[in-house]
Enzyme design. Structure first.
Site, mmCIF file in Angstrom:
data_model
loop_
_atom_site.group_PDB
_atom_site.id
_atom_site.type_symbol
_atom_site.label_atom_id
_atom_site.label_comp_id
_atom_site.label_asym_id
_atom_site.label_seq_id
_atom_site.Cartn_x
_atom_site.Cartn_y
_atom_site.Cartn_z
ATOM 1 N N ASP A 140 0.680 -1.361 0.133
ATOM 2 C CA ASP A 140 -0.127 0.158 0.075
ATOM 3 C C ASP A 140 0.830 1.280 -0.011
ATOM 4 O O ASP A 140 0.503 2.238 -0.272
ATOM 5 C CB ASP A 140 -0.936 0.051 1.124
ATOM 6 C CG ASP A 140 -1.863 -1.155 1.361
ATOM 7 O OD1 ASP A 140 -2.028 -1.624 0.221
ATOM 8 O OD2 ASP A 140 -2.091 -1.476 2.510
ATOM 9 N N ARG A 175 -14.123 -0.989 -25.575
ATOM 10 C CA ARG A 175 -14.674 -1.108 -24.197
ATOM 11 C C ARG A 175 -13.974 0.100 -23.283
ATOM 12 O O ARG A 175 -13.024 0.348 -23.453
ATOM 13 C CB ARG A 175 -14.529 -2.272 -23.700
ATOM 14 C CG ARG A 175 -15.527 -3.367 -24.192
ATOM 15 C CD ARG A 175 -15.288 -4.904 -23.965
ATOM 16 N NE ARG A 175 -16.237 -5.781 -24.238
ATOM 17 C CZ ARG A 175 -16.125 -7.130 -24.496
ATOM 18 N NH1 ARG A 175 -15.149 -7.755 -23.618
ATOM 19 N NH2 ARG A 175 -17.147 -7.835 -24.421
#
Ligand code: F6P
Length: 378
Positions: A140, A175
């Site tokens: 993180d 997409r």
């Protein structure tokens, strides 16, 4: 003079754990210090389970290996440890058992490899008299006082490669491809991998998003003839006025946050499809970011951190965390790392009391992303 030390790896695993262990062991051996490893983090300290680590044997050939040869524990808050009493779970402070074990085993210093929770416990043990040296770990990248944690670069690399792969399928099928990445309440992985992977939109917890703004960015691309878009969503990202998306509760015990994040990517994908009319798919990258071989960068960073940690122990500089400060290897007191989270054992990390490092708006990565027109949905 220190003679015997122990290492523990705690919290969610990262690529680089073994490289740190190896560096500590090698530096220790050069200086005539014996090295041991507690099994499964603080839980090993509590149960007094440890193994001898030598560069010729148990800690050999591990530099490039993912995981941790001494295990790791994600739910071992020994200051509030779950104990069964009369058919009920009660939480007890068992830190004194750990301290007694360390003293009886004759360990002169404990190296704590872990994130904010691990370093909070490390600091609490330091206050209670143990010699501790922390090494900042987490994908993180949110440990306070350091510019980078080991494991983060590998996670960014994995996410970046995933984005390259999503790019070609997004382009082929016209997409929107949404990639949900980890990071808990910090947006570092999303931000850095988004830049490296050419994302058009990056949503991070530090900037609550307006989905209309994110859709606008994609519509503008469509007007320019770009028929696909790439969106990176940090698992902790949430809409303005909304909440983080929680997939599950986890049983990490007391004094830790028990939210298992997940679902943010799906929510964004569904809304973007509705708003833009473009087919949208979501990929959740998950634990791929934590496993496998560390990048060259992480191997070197982990080696630097491990060798420095042992060097500090040899110099008698305890109760500190090895850090990178202004690009250089350094150390700071664990007291500084925990910030205002001072009460011993009350809470560990991941809580509102935790002192963690979030993405700031003046960070170079943020400024770079803004300069090249990446939308943050704001
Ligand atoms: O802190 C590392 C991390 O991988 C986070 O990015 C993620 O939110 C969390 O751990 C997942 O935790 P667990 O391993 O308990 O599922």
């Amino acid at each position: 003079m220190i003679k015997k030390v122990a290492i523990l790896a705690n919290g969610g695993d990262v690529s680089g754990f073994n490289a740190v262990i190896r560096a500590i062991v090698k530096t220790a051996e050069h200086n005539g210090v014996e090295c041991y490893g507690f099994i499964d983090g603080y839980r090993g300290m509590l149960k007094n389970e440890f193994v001898k680590l030598t560069s010729g044997n148990s800690a050999s050939g591990i530099l490039h290996k993912g995981g941790s040869i001494i295990g790791s524990s994600t739910n071992a808050n020994v200051f509030k440890y779950p104990v069964e009493e009369n058919g009920q779970t009660v939480y007890k402070d068992l830190s004194q058992v750990c301290i007694d074990n360390v003293r009886n085993d004759g360990f002169d210093c404990i190296f704590t490899l872990g994130g904010d929770s691990t370093q909070k416990s490390a600091r609490d043990f330091a206050v209670r008299g143990l010699n501790v040296i922390g090494v900042p770990k987490t994908i993180d990248n949110d440990v306070a006082c350091t510019e980078i944690t080991f494991g983060y670069n590998t996670a960014v690399s994995v996410a970046s490669e995933a984005l390259d792969r999503l790019h070609s399928t997004a382009e082929t099928h016209h997409r929107i491809m949404v990639l949900e990445v980890m990071g808990r309440y910090a947006g570092w992985i999303a931000l850095e991998s988004g830049i490296s992977g050419g994302a058009d939109v990056i949503l991070i917890p530090e900037i609550p998003y307006d989905i209309e703004k994110a859709a606008d960015a994609i519509r503008k691309r469509a007007e320019m003839g770009k028929k696909f878009s790439i969106v990176v969503v940090a698992e902790g990202a949430y809409p303005k006025g909304g909440k983080v998306s929680v997939a599950n509760e986890r049983s990490g015990g007391e004094g830790v946050i028990n939210e298992q994040l997940g679902g943010a990517g799906q929510i964004v994908a569904k809304q973007l499809q509705e708003l833009t009319g473009l087919t949208t798919r979501c990929t959740v990258l998950g634990y791929m970011q934590r496993g496998g071989t560390p990048t060259a960068f992480d191997r070197v960073l982990s080696t630097k951190y491990g060798a420095k940690a042992m060097e500090l122990a040899l110099e008698g500089k305890f109760n500190v965390l090895t850090v990178i400060k202004n690009g250089k290897l350094d150390y700071v007191p664990l007291e500084e790392v925990v910030g205002d989270n001072k009460e011993i054992g009350a809470v560990q990390g991941g809580t509102s009391q935790s002192n963690v490092r979030y993405v700031t708006m003046d960070n170079d990565l943020m400024k770079t992303a803004r300069n090249i027109g990446i939308s943050f949905g704001d």
